[in-house]
Design a protein around this motif. Structure first.
Motif, mmCIF file in Angstrom:
data_model
loop_
_atom_site.group_PDB
_atom_site.id
_atom_site.type_symbol
_atom_site.label_atom_id
_atom_site.label_comp_id
_atom_site.label_asym_id
_atom_site.label_seq_id
_atom_site.Cartn_x
_atom_site.Cartn_y
_atom_site.Cartn_z
ATOM 1 N N GLY A 97 0.930 -1.245 -0.006
ATOM 2 C CA GLY A 97 0.104 -0.138 0.310
ATOM 3 C C GLY A 97 1.289 1.432 -0.191
ATOM 4 O O GLY A 97 1.924 0.899 0.559
ATOM 5 N N TRP A 128 -10.061 -5.099 7.056
ATOM 6 C CA TRP A 128 -10.613 -3.649 7.170
ATOM 7 C C TRP A 128 -12.164 -3.659 6.281
ATOM 8 O O TRP A 128 -12.413 -4.133 5.717
ATOM 9 C CB TRP A 128 -10.076 -2.268 6.827
ATOM 10 C CG TRP A 128 -8.389 -2.896 6.896
ATOM 11 C CD1 TRP A 128 -7.678 -3.566 6.256
ATOM 12 C CD2 TRP A 128 -7.740 -2.648 7.973
ATOM 13 N NE1 TRP A 128 -6.419 -3.705 7.275
ATOM 14 C CE2 TRP A 128 -6.445 -3.085 8.116
ATOM 15 C CE3 TRP A 128 -8.079 -1.749 9.418
ATOM 16 C CZ2 TRP A 128 -5.729 -2.641 9.613
ATOM 17 C CZ3 TRP A 128 -7.035 -1.325 10.720
ATOM 18 C CH2 TRP A 128 -5.551 -1.423 10.943
ATOM 19 N N MET A 133 -14.356 0.968 9.631
ATOM 20 C CA MET A 133 -13.335 2.367 9.368
ATOM 21 C C MET A 133 -14.002 3.346 9.698
ATOM 22 O O MET A 133 -13.161 4.726 10.822
ATOM 23 C CB MET A 133 -12.748 1.903 7.811
ATOM 24 C CG MET A 133 -11.554 2.832 7.757
ATOM 25 S SD MET A 133 -10.557 1.953 8.782
ATOM 26 C CE MET A 133 -10.315 1.406 6.928
ATOM 27 N N ILE A 161 -5.214 7.423 3.974
ATOM 28 C CA ILE A 161 -4.614 6.500 4.700
ATOM 29 C C ILE A 161 -5.833 5.299 4.953
ATOM 30 O O ILE A 161 -5.486 3.733 4.793
ATOM 31 C CB ILE A 161 -4.134 6.340 6.453
ATOM 32 C CG1 ILE A 161 -2.229 7.751 5.946
ATOM 33 C CG2 ILE A 161 -3.539 5.402 7.018
ATOM 34 C CD1 ILE A 161 -2.466 8.261 7.370
ATOM 35 N N CYS A 162 -7.362 5.529 5.495
ATOM 36 C CA CYS A 162 -7.959 4.819 5.432
ATOM 37 C C CYS A 162 -7.957 4.094 4.303
ATOM 38 O O CYS A 162 -8.619 3.168 4.156
ATOM 39 C CB CYS A 162 -8.977 5.535 6.033
ATOM 40 S SG CYS A 162 -8.765 5.588 7.714
ATOM 41 N N THR A 164 -6.137 3.614 1.409
ATOM 42 C CA THR A 164 -5.167 2.268 1.444
ATOM 43 C C THR A 164 -5.375 1.217 2.209
ATOM 44 O O THR A 164 -5.082 -0.119 1.527
ATOM 45 C CB THR A 164 -3.578 2.868 1.259
ATOM 46 O OG1 THR A 164 -3.874 4.377 0.618
ATOM 47 C CG2 THR A 164 -3.082 1.805 1.143
ATOM 48 N N LEU A 165 -5.858 1.361 3.290
ATOM 49 C CA LEU A 165 -5.951 0.184 4.444
ATOM 50 C C LEU A 165 -7.048 -0.682 3.764
ATOM 51 O O LEU A 165 -7.368 -1.966 3.751
ATOM 52 C CB LEU A 165 -6.384 1.213 5.782
ATOM 53 C CG LEU A 165 -5.364 0.807 6.466
ATOM 54 C CD1 LEU A 165 -5.797 1.124 7.510
ATOM 55 C CD2 LEU A 165 -4.356 0.003 6.748
ATOM 56 N N ASP A 168 -6.103 -3.319 1.767
ATOM 57 C CA ASP A 168 -5.836 -4.959 3.255
ATOM 58 C C ASP A 168 -4.290 -5.243 2.790
ATOM 59 O O ASP A 168 -4.056 -6.174 1.974
ATOM 60 C CB ASP A 168 -6.308 -6.030 2.424
ATOM 61 C CG ASP A 168 -6.741 -6.973 4.035
ATOM 62 O OD1 ASP A 168 -5.921 -6.570 4.612
ATOM 63 O OD2 ASP A 168 -6.260 -8.357 3.539
ATOM 64 N N ILE A 172 2.031 -1.248 4.630
ATOM 65 C CA ILE A 172 1.783 0.340 4.082
ATOM 66 C C ILE A 172 3.359 0.868 3.424
ATOM 67 O O ILE A 172 3.347 1.864 4.797
ATOM 68 C CB ILE A 172 0.540 0.755 5.224
ATOM 69 C CG1 ILE A 172 0.822 2.136 3.991
ATOM 70 C CG2 ILE A 172 0.581 0.565 5.906
ATOM 71 C CD1 ILE A 172 -1.477 2.267 4.510
ATOM 72 N N ILE A 196 -2.985 0.721 13.032
ATOM 73 C CA ILE A 196 -2.419 -0.553 11.799
ATOM 74 C C ILE A 196 -1.162 -1.348 12.518
ATOM 75 O O ILE A 196 -1.033 -2.028 11.901
ATOM 76 C CB ILE A 196 -1.523 0.624 10.981
ATOM 77 C CG1 ILE A 196 -2.885 2.100 10.242
ATOM 78 C CG2 ILE A 196 -1.706 -0.422 10.030
ATOM 79 C CD1 ILE A 196 -2.435 2.806 9.280
ATOM 80 N N VAL A 201 0.222 -5.337 10.183
ATOM 81 C CA VAL A 201 1.040 -4.275 8.982
ATOM 82 C C VAL A 201 2.258 -3.541 9.273
ATOM 83 O O VAL A 201 2.162 -3.109 10.105
ATOM 84 C CB VAL A 201 -0.356 -3.122 7.833
ATOM 85 C CG1 VAL A 201 0.323 -2.887 7.083
ATOM 86 C CG2 VAL A 201 -1.442 -3.474 8.222
ATOM 87 N N ILE A 203 5.482 -1.068 8.319
ATOM 88 C CA ILE A 203 5.045 0.040 7.451
ATOM 89 C C ILE A 203 6.201 1.431 7.128
ATOM 90 O O ILE A 203 7.183 1.269 7.866
ATOM 91 C CB ILE A 203 4.529 1.185 8.785
ATOM 92 C CG1 ILE A 203 3.195 0.417 9.520
ATOM 93 C CG2 ILE A 203 4.123 2.701 8.430
ATOM 94 C CD1 ILE A 203 2.772 1.078 10.948
#
Lengths: 250, 310
Positions: A97, A128, A133, A161-162, A164-165, A168, A172, A196, A201, A203
């Protein structure tokens, strides 16, 4: 380079033992200007890594080159597959992501539609959900059906950001999420990023604000003049005033 | 009253035909960033394909097959032509579509000849639909209206109510970001180009037999469609819709008006038999869209509803 060779190299120099992302000798050019001059970095599975440095040293270009937005020269391995040279939608579909620094929301669409567009395949839901969210972010929930263009800078950042989450990702890359935001909002963005990380995930965080980066990162890279000039843990970095003076302070 | 009602009906029919062409062009415009000079050529191909396919299968099969075929050719042009040219910038794209328009015209001349072909309205629709004040209104125009409205509703539902439509809209304005979210932007662009060309083809199928089907039909229609897109505003479907109806009505009414400059400006001392006084309003009809184009670019460069300036 084979997958095993990548892992062998990764075990030296304080790098991730089991990297989900391994960047090897990455170069990039803007016209004749040689922006990245051999970047090496790794991110482990579920690991939070900060990429620090002054403006213009190539941090954003590094994530753009990983994502294929800037043509990469060198090797980018993701989950054991060579992804450098592949189109960015394929890289995204592999589970990488990317949240660019310009808060690139779709302004004419609603907050909810923005989130829905983050989903790569509606038949295979990820970890998610749109409603969850929105529950987490009352600010966004209150404007779920409003055009995203009217959101404040901080809300737009949360939304990108959300969004892109929703795809899944397993890793990221977030470019300068707190730039230009008020201290209170910076704290909220920091909490989101920590959340996150807790969800497992990995980062790669490009930041200038050391406070946020050092709080949540397990490892720190510092860039200067298109290459990595320092890598270490936040604890080690805390004692390295020389690195800070030479490569970070303005 | 009679003239007014018929002019409105004709204007709306012509306007919706324009929208069928301009909707595709405006989508392709916001995607490429330059006008596709070959867009009206796909309109022409639609008419010729319908003529040839229709000769074998009848009009109704051709009504579906010809636009699909034109759409596939459009998609192929994007996939193997424009996509490569795109990397060399806007000027290259513009020249490419310019060349393509001539190429298609020459191919049409070779295959179907230089003269107009007898592409006729299907017998079923070759009669009056209703009679108003003693004047028949052709059934085929009602059919054109119905096809146009169906296409308008279908396009609206596709873009506003489906996930694919959302992705298309986002990709037109933010292609890089949509790619980063894992959507195949090149494929989306190819689809948009194909759909846009298919719509132009459909306009050719229903317009070619109503107007005329000859190798210069693209040249006759192309500039008007550009005007519609510029007036409506780049990338704005709503703008293209309003501008299509505006131009359609404007031209139809101008033709219907039985007046001269003397009638308009006689009060100011203009003589009835002078050079200027004798100019009829209807003779100005072909000029009006271009006058509007020039004015819009001067007064409101982003068009009626566009969000980008030209």
């Amino acid at each position: 380079m084979t997958d095993a060779a990548v892992l062998d190299r990764a075990e030296g120099a304080g790098e991730a033992a089991d990297p989900i992302l391994a960047v090897r000798g990455l170069h990039a050019y803007y016209g004749k200007s040689h922006v990245l001059q051999g970047v090496d970095l790794t991110v482990g599975r579920g690991e939070v890594v900060a990429l620090l440095g002054r403006n213009g040293v190539g941090r954003s270009t590094t994530v753009k080159a990983i994502m294929g937005e800037v043509a990469p020269v060198g090797e980018v391995w993701f989950k054991g597959a060579l992804i450098s040279g592949r189109p960015s939608h394929e890289i995204a579909r592999a589970g990488l992501g990317y949240v660019p620094e310009n808060r690139d929301i779709f302004p004419m669409m609603t907050v909810r539609q923005n989130l829905l567009l983050g989903i790569k395949d509606p038949r295979r839901p990820g970890r998610w959900r749109v409603d969850e969210m929105l529950d987490m972010f009352p600010n966004l929930a209150a404007r779920a059906d409003t055009a995203a263009g009217v959101l404040s800078g901080g809300e737009k950042q949360m939304l990108t950001i959300c969004r892109t989450l929703m795809g899944d990702p397993d890793l990221i890359m977030i470019d300068e999420p707190t730039e230009g935001l008020a201290p209170k909002i910076v704290q909220q963005v920091g909490e989101l990023i920590a959340g996150i990380a807790r969800a497992g995930v990995a980062i790669l965080l490009v930041e200038q604000k050391l406070s946020i980066a050092l709080k949540i990162a397990a490892r720190v890279y510092v860039m200067g003049h298109g290459e990595i000039v320092y890598s270490g843990t936040p604890a080690d970095f805390a004692g390295r005033d020389d690195v800070r003076r030479e490569w970070l302070e303005v | 009253m009679e003239t007014f009602v018929f002019s409105v009906l004709n204007g709306v029919t012509y306007g919706l035909l324009l929208f069928m062409l301009s909707s595709g062009l405006t989508l392709i415009f916001s995607m490429m960033g330059v006008l596709n000079f070959a867009h009206a050529s796909f309109y022409m191909l639609g008419a010729y394909f319908a003529f040839t396919i229709g000769a074998a299968t009848g009009f109704w099969v051709a009504l579906f097959l010809a636009p699909v075929l034109v759409g596939l050719i459009g998609a192929a042009v994007e996939r193997w032509g424009l996509r490569k040219v795109h990397t060399n910038g806007h000027v290259a794209e513009l020249l490419f579509t310019f060349g393509l328009a001539y190429l298609i015209e020459e191919i049409v001349k070779i295959v179907w000849g230089k003269l107009s072909i007898p592409y006729k309205i299907p017998p079923l629709l070759d009669g009056p639909a209703f009679t108003l004040w003693g004047t028949d209104y052709p059934a085929y125009r009602v059919f054109m209206l119905a096809v146009s409205i169906t296409m308008l509703v279908a396009l609206f539902l596709l873009l506003k109510k489906t996930r694919a439509g959302l992705i298309i809209q986002a990709a037109l304005t933010h292609p890089a970001m949509v790619g980063h979210l894992g959507h195949n932007v090149p494929k989306i662009f190819m689809t948009v180009f194909g759909i846009g060309c298919g719509l132009a083809g459909l306009a050719g199928v229903i317009g070619g037999n109503y107007l005329v089907t000859d190798p210069s039909m693209a040249y006759a229609m192309g500039p008007i469609v550009f005007v519609v897109v510029v007036i409506g505003g780049m990338g704005s479907l709503a703008g293209a819709f309003v501008a299509s109806l505006l131009i359609g009505l404007l031209q139809t009414f101008a033709v219907a008006v039985d007046a001269t400059f003397f009638d308009l400006f006689g009060w100011a001392g203009l003589g009835a038999m002078t050079e200027v006084g004798r100019i009829s309003i209807s003779s100005l009809a072909p000029m009006l869209p271009f006058l509007l184009l020039v004015l819009i670019l001067m007064i409101r460069p982003r068009g009626l509803m566009g969000d980008r300036e030209f």
